[in-house]
Design a protein around this motif. Structure first.
Motif, PDB file in Angstrom:
ATOM      1  N   MET A   1       0.851  -1.209   0.000  1.00 53.77           N
ATOM      2  CA  MET A   1       0.000   0.000   0.000  1.00 53.77           C
ATOM      3  C   MET A   1       0.887   1.262   0.000  1.00 53.77           C
ATOM      4  SD  MET A   1      -2.762   1.241   2.867  1.00 53.77           S
ATOM      5  CE  MET A   1      -4.030   0.017   2.747  1.00 53.77           C
ATOM      6  N   SER A   2       0.581   2.211  -0.925  1.00 53.75           N
ATOM      7  CA  SER A   2       1.411   3.423  -0.992  1.00 53.75           C
ATOM      8  C   SER A   2       1.128   4.314   0.221  1.00 53.75           C
ATOM      9  CB  SER A   2       1.119   4.186  -2.276  1.00 53.75           C
ATOM     10  OG  SER A   2      -0.137   4.820  -2.147  1.00 53.75           O
ATOM     11  N   ASN A   3       2.052   5.242   0.432  1.00 57.22           N
ATOM     12  CA  ASN A   3       1.898   6.184   1.534  1.00 57.22           C
ATOM     13  C   ASN A   3       0.598   6.964   1.385  1.00 57.22           C
ATOM     14  OD1 ASN A   3       2.720   7.454   3.818  1.00 57.22           O
ATOM     15  ND2 ASN A   3       3.854   9.059   2.732  1.00 57.22           N
ATOM     16  N   GLU A   4       0.332   7.356   0.120  1.00 56.00           N
ATOM     17  CA  GLU A   4      -0.883   8.135  -0.154  1.00 56.00           C
ATOM     18  C   GLU A   4      -2.143   7.320   0.173  1.00 56.00           C
ATOM     19  OE1 GLU A   4      -2.096   9.964  -4.166  1.00 56.00           O
ATOM     20  OE2 GLU A   4      -0.531  11.274  -3.373  1.00 56.00           O
ATOM     21  N   ASP A   5      -2.110   6.001  -0.187  1.00 52.27           N
ATOM     22  CA  ASP A   5      -3.268   5.153   0.112  1.00 52.27           C
ATOM     23  C   ASP A   5      -3.486   5.031   1.612  1.00 52.27           C
ATOM     24  OD1 ASP A   5      -3.779   4.725  -2.496  1.00 52.27           O
ATOM     25  OD2 ASP A   5      -2.754   2.787  -2.617  1.00 52.27           O
ATOM     26  N   SER A   6      -2.385   4.943   2.345  1.00 53.72           N
ATOM     27  CA  SER A   6      -2.578   4.771   3.800  1.00 53.72           C
ATOM     28  C   SER A   6      -3.080   6.070   4.427  1.00 53.72           C
ATOM     29  CB  SER A   6      -1.301   4.242   4.468  1.00 53.72           C
ATOM     30  OG  SER A   6      -0.507   5.288   4.902  1.00 53.72           O
ATOM     31  N   ILE A   7      -2.653   7.220   3.902  1.00 52.77           N
ATOM     32  CA  ILE A   7      -3.216   8.491   4.413  1.00 52.77           C
ATOM     33  C   ILE A   7      -4.714   8.536   4.093  1.00 52.77           C
ATOM     34  CG2 ILE A   7      -3.142  11.019   4.246  1.00 52.77           C
ATOM     35  CD1 ILE A   7      -0.203  10.863   3.558  1.00 52.77           C
ATOM     36  N   SER A   8      -5.059   8.140   2.870  1.00 59.00           N
ATOM     37  CA  SER A   8      -6.478   8.159   2.481  1.00 59.00           C
ATOM     38  C   SER A   8      -7.306   7.242   3.387  1.00 59.00           C
ATOM     39  CB  SER A   8      -6.651   7.686   1.035  1.00 59.00           C
ATOM     40  OG  SER A   8      -5.967   8.541   0.180  1.00 59.00           O
ATOM     41  N   ASP A   9      -6.773   6.049   3.678  1.00 58.86           N
ATOM     42  CA  ASP A   9      -7.495   5.121   4.567  1.00 58.86           C
ATOM     43  C   ASP A   9      -7.702   5.729   5.950  1.00 58.86           C
ATOM     44  OD1 ASP A   9      -7.724   3.329   2.613  1.00 58.86           O
ATOM     45  OD2 ASP A   9      -6.214   1.914   3.345  1.00 58.86           O
ATOM     46  N   ASN A  10      -6.661   6.365   6.457  1.00 65.13           N
ATOM     47  CA  ASN A  10      -6.789   7.002   7.776  1.00 65.13           C
ATOM     48  C   ASN A  10      -7.826   8.123   7.754  1.00 65.13           C
ATOM     49  OD1 ASN A  10      -4.921   5.360   8.949  1.00 65.13           O
ATOM     50  ND2 ASN A  10      -3.200   6.764   8.620  1.00 65.13           N
ATOM     51  N   ILE A  11      -7.829   8.883   6.660  1.00 60.31           N
ATOM     52  CA  ILE A  11      -8.827   9.964   6.545  1.00 60.31           C
ATOM     53  C   ILE A  11     -10.234   9.358   6.567  1.00 60.31           C
ATOM     54  CG2 ILE A  11      -9.802  11.706   4.967  1.00 60.31           C
ATOM     55  CD1 ILE A  11      -6.923  12.304   4.036  1.00 60.31           C
ATOM     56  N   LEU A  12     -10.418   8.295   5.786  1.00 64.20           N
ATOM     57  CA  LEU A  12     -11.759   7.700   5.695  1.00 64.20           C
ATOM     58  C   LEU A  12     -12.230   7.149   7.031  1.00 64.20           C
ATOM     59  CD1 LEU A  12     -11.547   5.952   2.193  1.00 64.20           C
ATOM     60  CD2 LEU A  12     -12.741   8.063   2.801  1.00 64.20           C
ATOM     61  N   SER A  13     -11.317   6.518   7.776  1.00 67.28           N
ATOM     62  CA  SER A  13     -11.788   5.949   9.052  1.00 67.28           C
ATOM     63  C   SER A  13     -12.040   7.054  10.090  1.00 67.28           C
ATOM     64  CB  SER A  13     -10.858   4.855   9.553  1.00 67.28           C
ATOM     65  OG  SER A  13      -9.717   5.413  10.104  1.00 67.28           O
ATOM     66  N   LEU A  14     -11.203   8.086  10.089  1.00 64.31           N
ATOM     67  CA  LEU A  14     -11.459   9.201  11.024  1.00 64.31           C
ATOM     68  C   LEU A  14     -12.745   9.943  10.676  1.00 64.31           C
ATOM     69  CD1 LEU A  14      -8.101  11.079  11.761  1.00 64.31           C
ATOM     70  CD2 LEU A  14      -9.713  10.127  13.404  1.00 64.31           C
ATOM     71  N   LYS A  15     -12.986  10.032   9.373  1.00 66.00           N
ATOM     72  CA  LYS A  15     -14.186  10.724   8.889  1.00 66.00           C
ATOM     73  C   LYS A  15     -15.444  10.009   9.419  1.00 66.00           C
ATOM     74  CE  LYS A  15     -15.427  10.276   4.717  1.00 66.00           C
ATOM     75  NZ  LYS A  15     -16.174  10.281   3.507  1.00 66.00           N
ATOM     76  N   GLU A  16     -15.424   8.684   9.347  1.00 68.57           N
ATOM     77  CA  GLU A  16     -16.549   7.878   9.874  1.00 68.57           C
ATOM     78  C   GLU A  16     -16.724   8.125  11.360  1.00 68.57           C
ATOM     79  OE1 GLU A  16     -17.911   4.233   8.489  1.00 68.57           O
ATOM     80  OE2 GLU A  16     -18.200   5.863   7.022  1.00 68.57           O
ATOM     81  N   LYS A  17     -15.583   7.995  12.071  1.00 68.05           N
ATOM     82  CA  LYS A  17     -15.603   8.091  13.528  1.00 68.05           C
ATOM     83  C   LYS A  17     -16.162   9.435  13.991  1.00 68.05           C
ATOM     84  CE  LYS A  17     -11.935   7.535  16.574  1.00 68.05           C
ATOM     85  NZ  LYS A  17     -10.564   7.052  16.624  1.00 68.05           N
ATOM     86  N   LYS A  18     -15.823  10.490  13.273  1.00 69.64           N
ATOM     87  CA  LYS A  18     -16.208  11.839  13.721  1.00 69.64           C
ATOM     88  C   LYS A  18     -17.464  12.346  13.020  1.00 69.64           C
ATOM     89  CE  LYS A  18     -11.739  12.802  15.390  1.00 69.64           C
ATOM     90  NZ  LYS A  18     -10.753  13.714  15.878  1.00 69.64           N
TER      91      LYS A  18
END
Ligand code: 13P
Ligand code: SF4
Length: 327
Positions: free
Chosen positions: A1-18
């Motif tokens: 997984m690229s660095n960009e993909d992992s940032i995107s994944d983190n954004i998506l999960s935080l977005k859900e959480k908040k």
């Protein structure tokens, strides 16, 4: 997984959480547009900000856009990922003080007639023209909106001025949009002398060269361009208006007279069509300040929260609500 993909994944999960929604203007970087729940022009994004049921709005754009979101949705947390993402045109008009950025535009000068220099203030112009409504482009700060009668965007400006019952209107701050409004409406326009440095740099000569290079292409231009450019364009509209126009047109090639970030969405939505920038340097540095990393940081730290004081928010909301009621 690229660095960009992992940032995107983190954004998506935080977005859900908040319970956050990510709004991105059409000029944002490609990867930021990809992560957004909604991309759009200023009008579409204002509407979405006014109606979303998310708790948090992450606004990937420039500061006046996040301010408008906060004005329309005061109970939500509005985050601007990069505090320095500003609009120089918005800073060209003030309610009562001097313009903040005069020296960045050495070519800025007085013009004759109904064009006001920016060391003139909104209150000055109101005093000089009592009873004439002030129509304020959304590309302005909240305090300027608060002293305006109604707002407009590039998508609805003609309908907005036509909704007013005077023969004359004051339009701030974009002199090019104002000239276009005057040409296409029944109103006499008293124009402010502001401009968008990205669109105002384009000349008629650029259109001639683009037509020579791409003789089969239609030229689409944003109303923030100079009249000499608009007069030569095939169609004049907002950023999302360009997307709709390109989709429904039979033409296969288009020269795009606006910030180059729009090309990403145009190409994505129209795989069989070809898009050329009117000028390669139509790039808004402020729109490019937001990155995936800054979006992630915004969600992690819940910064930078944009909040407009109630004494400004309430009258500014009135001007925005009047606009949204017209279209
Ligand atoms: P629109 O997307 O509303 O056409 O706005 C253009 C613009 O310059 C925003 O800063
Ligand atoms: Fe402001 Fe022009 Fe940049 Fe839009 S493109 S934010 S109007 S400077």
């Amino acid at each position: 997984m690229s660095n960009e993909d992992s940032i995107s994944d983190n954004i998506l999960s935080l977005k859900e959480k908040k319970n956050a929604v990510i709004l991105a203007h059409n000029y944002q970087r490609e990867e930021v547009q990809d992560i957004a729940d909604y991309t759009g022009d200023s009008l579409e994004l204002s509407r979405t900000a006014a109606t979303t049921d998310a708790d948090v709005i992450v606004f990937c754009g420039v500061n006046f856009m996040a301010e408008s979101a906060s004005i329309l949705s005061p109970d939500k947390i509005v985050l601007l990922p990069v505090m320095e993402a500003c609009c120089p045109m918005a800073d060209m008009v003030t309610v009562s003080g001097k313009r903040k950025i005069r020296n960045q535009f050495p070519g800025f000068k007085y013009e004759d007639g109904y064009t006001y220099p920016a060391d003139f203030t909104l209150r000055d112009i109101r005093k000089r023209h009592p009873g004439i409504p002030v129509v304020t482009y959304v590309n302005t700060t909240a305090d300027v909106k608060a002293e305006s009668d109604i707002c407009c965007t590039s998508a609805n400006s003609i309908k907005i001025v036509e909704s007013l019952d005077t023969d004359t209107v004051i339009c701030i701050p974009d002199r090019n949009l104002s000239a276009w409004i005057e040409k296409n409406s029944t109103k006499k326009v008293i124009a402010w002398d502001g401009f968008c440095h990205v669109h105002d740099r384009v000349t008629a000569d650029d259109v001639i060269k683009a037509r020579e290079a791409h003789p089969d292409a239609m030229v689409l231009a944003h109303p923030e361009c100079r009249m000499e450019v608009l007069e030569q364009a095939d169609h004049i509209t907002s950023t999302s208006g360009m997307i709709r126009y390109a989709k429904s047109s039979d033409a296969k090639e288009f020269v795009i007279g606006t910030e180059t970030g729009l090309l990403y969405n145009l190409r994505k939505e129209n795989p069989g069509k070809i898009f050329y920038p009117l000028r390669q340097d139509m790039v808004c540095p402020n729109m490019k300040k937001t990155s995936l990393r800054s979006v992630l940081h915004a969600l992690e730290t819940m910064t930078h929260q944009i909040k407009v004081p109630e004494e400004i928010r309430v009258p500014a909301k009135r001007a925005l609500d009047r606009m949204l009621a017209v279209i």
